[in-house]
Design a protein around this motif. Structure first.
Motif, PDB file in Angstrom:
ATOM      1  N   TYR A  99     -12.078   1.668  26.821  1.00  0.00           N
ATOM      2  CA  TYR A  99     -11.649   0.484  26.068  1.00  0.00           C
ATOM      3  C   TYR A  99     -12.694  -0.619  26.190  1.00  0.00           C
ATOM      4  O   TYR A  99     -13.131  -1.196  25.190  1.00  0.00           O
ATOM      5  CB  TYR A  99     -10.293   0.011  26.589  1.00  0.00           C
ATOM      6  N   LYS A 102     -15.901   0.282  24.300  1.00  0.00           N
ATOM      7  CA  LYS A 102     -15.768   0.095  22.855  1.00  0.00           C
ATOM      8  C   LYS A 102     -15.867  -1.395  22.504  1.00  0.00           C
ATOM      9  O   LYS A 102     -16.530  -1.760  21.540  1.00  0.00           O
ATOM     10  CB  LYS A 102     -14.441   0.663  22.351  1.00  0.00           C
ATOM     11  N   GLU A 103     -15.227  -2.258  23.306  1.00  0.00           N
ATOM     12  CA  GLU A 103     -15.320  -3.695  23.059  1.00  0.00           C
ATOM     13  C   GLU A 103     -16.749  -4.202  23.253  1.00  0.00           C
ATOM     14  O   GLU A 103     -17.191  -5.103  22.544  1.00  0.00           O
ATOM     15  CB  GLU A 103     -14.359  -4.458  23.963  1.00  0.00           C
ATOM     16  N   GLN A 107     -16.351  -3.446  18.952  1.00  0.00           N
ATOM     17  CA  GLN A 107     -15.158  -2.877  18.335  1.00  0.00           C
ATOM     18  C   GLN A 107     -13.906  -3.459  18.993  1.00  0.00           C
ATOM     19  O   GLN A 107     -13.943  -3.872  20.146  1.00  0.00           O
ATOM     20  CB  GLN A 107     -15.154  -1.355  18.462  1.00  0.00           C
ATOM     21  N   TRP A 109      -9.424  -2.815  19.098  1.00  0.00           N
ATOM     22  CA  TRP A 109      -8.322  -1.920  18.759  1.00  0.00           C
ATOM     23  C   TRP A 109      -7.278  -2.687  17.965  1.00  0.00           C
ATOM     24  O   TRP A 109      -6.816  -3.749  18.392  1.00  0.00           O
ATOM     25  CB  TRP A 109      -7.692  -1.350  20.030  1.00  0.00           C
ATOM     26  N   TRP A 116      -9.754   1.714  15.616  1.00  0.00           N
ATOM     27  CA  TRP A 116     -10.799   0.795  16.059  1.00  0.00           C
ATOM     28  C   TRP A 116     -11.400   0.107  14.850  1.00  0.00           C
ATOM     29  O   TRP A 116     -11.648   0.741  13.834  1.00  0.00           O
ATOM     30  CB  TRP A 116     -11.869   1.533  16.865  1.00  0.00           C
TER      31      TRP A 116
END
Length: 121
Positions: A99, A102-103, A107, A109, A116
């Motif tokens: 998570y 990805k951030e 990106q 969620w 995403w």
């Protein structure tokens, strides 16, 4: 329907039968939605008509026994071909670190679309 495979012990001196990788930008990571008795995450790797869904889970109840659990669900389309579960307490960490990764690449969620997004706001 085929029977699910029996437990196989991995030997450190053996090479993996299959290695999968995916760029972080397109990695199919599903974070815990914030409800239920277990905190879980999944990440799926597609490969030649199959999907290998790796998962980790831990019970939210602090008095429950058992620690981090994990495994792999193998699918061909929507059909489950195999469910493999790690021995208890053998997963070294949950998948929630993905998570943050990805951030870190911009990106976010979206819980409504369960996907995403690159335009976070």
């Amino acid at each position: 329907m085929r029977p699910l495979p029996h437990h196989r012990t991995l030997r450190p001196d053996r090479r993996p039968e299959l290695t999968l990788s995916q760029p972080l930008e397109t990695l199919a990571f599903t974070p815990w939605p914030g409800i239920g008795n277990d905190i879980w995450e999944t990440v799926a790797f597609p490969n030649e008509g199959y999907s290998y869904e790796v998962w980790t889970s831990v019970t939210r109840d602090p008095e429950a026994t058992g620690g981090l659990r994990g495994g792999v669900t193998v699918r061909q389309g929507e059909a489950i071909i195999a469910r493999l579960t790690c021995d208890p307490d053998t997963p070294s960490q949950s998948l929630d670190v993905i998570y943050d990764l990805k951030e870190s690449i911009g990106q976010c969620w979206d819980f409504t679309s369960r996907s995403w997004q690159t335009s976070c706001g």
